[in-house]
Design an enzyme around this catalytic site. Structure first.
Site, PDB file in Angstrom:
ATOM      1  N   ASP A   1      -1.433  -4.927  -4.423  1.00  0.00           N
ATOM      2  CA  ASP A   1      -0.155  -5.553  -4.744  1.00  0.00           C
ATOM      3  C   ASP A   1       0.577  -5.797  -3.466  1.00  0.00           C
ATOM      4  O   ASP A   1      -0.044  -5.125  -2.302  1.00  0.00           O
ATOM      5  CB  ASP A   1       0.508  -4.677  -5.558  1.00  0.00           C
ATOM      6  CG  ASP A   1       2.012  -5.041  -5.743  1.00  0.00           C
ATOM      7  OD1 ASP A   1       2.355  -6.233  -5.921  1.00  0.00           O
ATOM      8  OD2 ASP A   1       2.718  -4.036  -5.689  1.00  0.00           O
TER       9      ASP A   1
ATOM     10  N   ASP B   1       4.707  -5.911  -2.385  1.00  0.00           N
ATOM     11  CA  ASP B   1       5.929  -5.195  -2.334  1.00  0.00           C
ATOM     12  C   ASP B   1       5.815  -3.851  -3.066  1.00  0.00           C
ATOM     13  O   ASP B   1       5.258  -3.406  -4.034  1.00  0.00           O
ATOM     14  CB  ASP B   1       7.034  -5.967  -3.354  1.00  0.00           C
ATOM     15  CG  ASP B   1       7.364  -7.226  -2.519  1.00  0.00           C
ATOM     16  OD1 ASP B   1       8.356  -7.217  -1.996  1.00  0.00           O
ATOM     17  OD2 ASP B   1       7.118  -8.289  -3.038  1.00  0.00           O
TER      18      ASP B   1
END
Length: 274
Positions: free
Chosen positions: A36, A38
């Site tokens: 991922d 953020d």
């Protein structure tokens, strides 16, 4: 970095980082690393446009692309944003907007065809949100989705969530809750779990690193692949944060304290795998 064990709930399995990397070393040719963006590769900021990946994590990923079969980013961000932030890294696949966009090795970005008719709806929704939501709400337009942030105004959470749910019902959209954000998306069957499930069909090993509730579906995809193939080895890693509570960490095998600590972890892994 430590094994997860929150409260009385046991971890999904007993696994140390040393054991995980040792098993990975035996499967490097078929291993995929998923990240991922953020909160995982990059620290979360008040201004989402100002987010940059942690330098050490980025450097380690750049080196790992030549060690494992594949490295991929799977994010709620648009491909264009991710491509700019990862410009110094070569050989990384990018899935944006929960898989609604995918940047191919050629550099071309492919969009899920079923989502394209929703572009005008998202533009209209963005204008409405900026006109109707109270000051302090940050409205992020992503072409195929709209994110409503209240990080700098936590007291607005209830108002923003109610407004978002009303709009989703009015327009037939889907909702994705995140870290002090509510995202409205087209009613298209695409999420991180589906991306990972498809991407690991021919893999012998995969790691997924994530920090938010949307990443739990990716964890579940690795669990499902292991259940279907005893020879497949999957590792779910949570990047700790106080905003999602224990929900992500208790679904993971291991936890890391921050994006900066992830850089140290990956650097150590690079030494072990090479």
């Amino acid at each position: 970095m430590r094994p997860i064990n929150t409260g009385e709930q046991p971890p999904p399995r007993s696994l140390t980082a040393e054991q995980a990397w040792r098993a990975t070393a035996d499967r490097l040719e078929g291993c995929v690393l998923f990240f991922d963006f953020d909160g995982t590769l990059a620290p979360v900021r008040d201004d989402p446009t100002a987010v940059e990946p942690a330098p050490k994590a980025l450097a380690a990923i750049n080196a790992l692309t030549s060690v494992v079969q594949r490295v991929a980013i799977v994010s709620a961000r648009p491909v264009e944003f991710l491509r700019d932030r990862l410009a110094s890294v070569e050989g990384v696949d990018i899935y944006g907007l929960y898989g609604l966009e995918h940047m191919l090795a050629s550099g071309e970005t492919v969009t899920e065809e079923a989502a394209l008719p929703w572009v005008p709806t998202m533009a209209e929704l963005t204008d409405r949100a900026r006109a109707e939501l109270p000051e302090g709400t940050l409205v992020e337009y992503k072409r195929l989705s709209v994110a409503l942030h209240w990080r700098t105004a936590p007291h607005l959470a209830g108002v923003v969530e109610q407004w978002g749910r009303e709009q989703a019902e009015r327009l037939g959209l889907r909702l994705q809750v995140g870290r002090m954000v509510l995202e409205l998306k087209p009613p298209v069957d695409r999420d991180k779990g589906m991306v990972i499930g498809e991407a690991v069909r021919s893999a012998s090993c995969a790691w997924y690193f994530g920090d938010d509730v949307s990443d739990i579906k990716a964890f579940a995809a690795l669990r499902a692949r292991e259940a279907a193939d005893p020879d497949f080895f999957g590792v779910c890693v949570a990047v700790a944060n106080p905003e999602t509570g224990d929900e992500v960490s208790t679904a993971a095998d291991l936890t890391i304290e921050s994006p900066e600590a992830l850089g140290d972890f990956l650097t150590e892994a690079l030494h072990r795998l090479t």
